[in-house]
Design an enzyme around this catalytic site. Structure first.
Site: not given
Length: 306
Positions: A250-253, A287
């Site tokens: 989910a880094a980019g989101d 996480k």
């Protein structure tokens, strides 16, 4: 407080963990498995809401337990689900995330009801779009719906943010014409422009090609290195924060959602907003799971003070 509307996907993520990716024909044991909320659209909406934006979601789920689960993930984070439609024609979208011990991931997606989002669905949400500082969209829902959403936002004098992911070589000119900020990663930039991103000079070249397609403001994210931004003729690079990554799903989101929560509608604070978004991403990758990893505004600000 920014008002953000996100048009996009909702997926239930099944996360499969193992030491390394199997070779062709090889069978390996899992080291763990879990289920979490996901979908690029839902992730970005939750990231915006947790970072402090008043957030509304436009999308579609099935009339199944997975759909109810995904709507609950939105509302638990304070996202307005008024414009989430329910369909009995297909099942809620799902994704299978393959995650090795080095935190590299590969993702398989079944679009399900995400692929049924229509321009008419978007038109029902016109009140939210017209009242929003930003409308955000990706490519996990039909482009025709996104074009209609961006047209409505532009007609209302609001700004649009396009995350061109998953990557595609063909983006309609009418979509780019109504896009105020485009946020691809290095792979998506190469797919759209043909420029292989290796250094800052290639980032400048790629961003200029995106501007030539009609988008004045560009951010190119380059994973653990950071993010490059261009606003008109101005540009710069903001390094990423160095952390031990556990899951980069989910880094980019998280970056895009957090960015939208603090970005000024005239993009005058683009560099500062990128720094804030980098900090949010640095927390998320520490996480496991997409939505469980997305930080709150308080967590981001605490990390900034540390």
């Amino acid at each position: 407080m920014n008002k953000v509307t996100v048009l996009g996907s909702l997926n239930v993520d099944s996360i499969l963990r193992f030491k390394r990716f199997p070779k062709p024909g090889e069978t390996l044991p899992l080291t763990g498995k879990s289920v979490a909320g996901g979908g690029k659209g839902a992730n970005q909406a939750i990231a915006a809401a947790r970072a402090g934006a008043q957030t509304t979601f436009i999308g579609k789920v099935g009339t199944d337990q997975e759909g109810a689960f995904m709507v609950q993930q939105l509302t638990n984070s304070g996202v307005n689900d008024q414009y989430v439609q329910h369909s009995n024609v297909a099942s809620t979208g799902s994704a299978f995330i393959l995650l090795d011990s080095s935190s590299e991931n590969r993702i398989l997606i079944d679009g399900g009801t995400n692929q049924q989002v229509t321009a008419e669905d978007v038109e029902r949400a016109q009140p939210a779009i017209s009242a929003s500082t930003f409308l955000i969209a990706q490519f996990e829902t039909p482009i025709a719906a996104t074009i209609r959403g961006f047209e409505l936002a532009q007609a209302a004098g609001q700004k649009t943010i396009l995350n061109p992911a998953p990557a595609t070589t063909t983006v309609p000119a009418e979509l780019l014409a109504t896009t105020d900020l485009i946020v691809p990663n290095e792979t998506e930039t190469e797919t759209l422009t043909g420029v292989h991103i290796t250094d800052e000079q290639s980032m400048i070249q790629g961003a200029q090609k995106l501007q030539a397609l009609g988008v004045a403001n560009v951010i190119i994210t380059v994973g653990s290195k950071g993010a490059f931004w261009m606003r008109g003729a101005e540009h710069g690079f903001v390094p990423a924060y160095k952390v031990e990554a556990v899951d980069t799903t989910a880094a980019g989101d998280t970056f895009i959602g957090a960015l939208s929560s603090v970005l000024m509608p005239d993009f005058s604070n683009l560099a500062a907003a990128v720094r804030f978004a980098n900090r949010a991403s640095s927390i998320a990758v520490q996480k496991l799971g997409a939505q469980p990893s997305i930080p709150t505004k308080e967590a981001i600000e605490a990390a900034e003070r540390a």
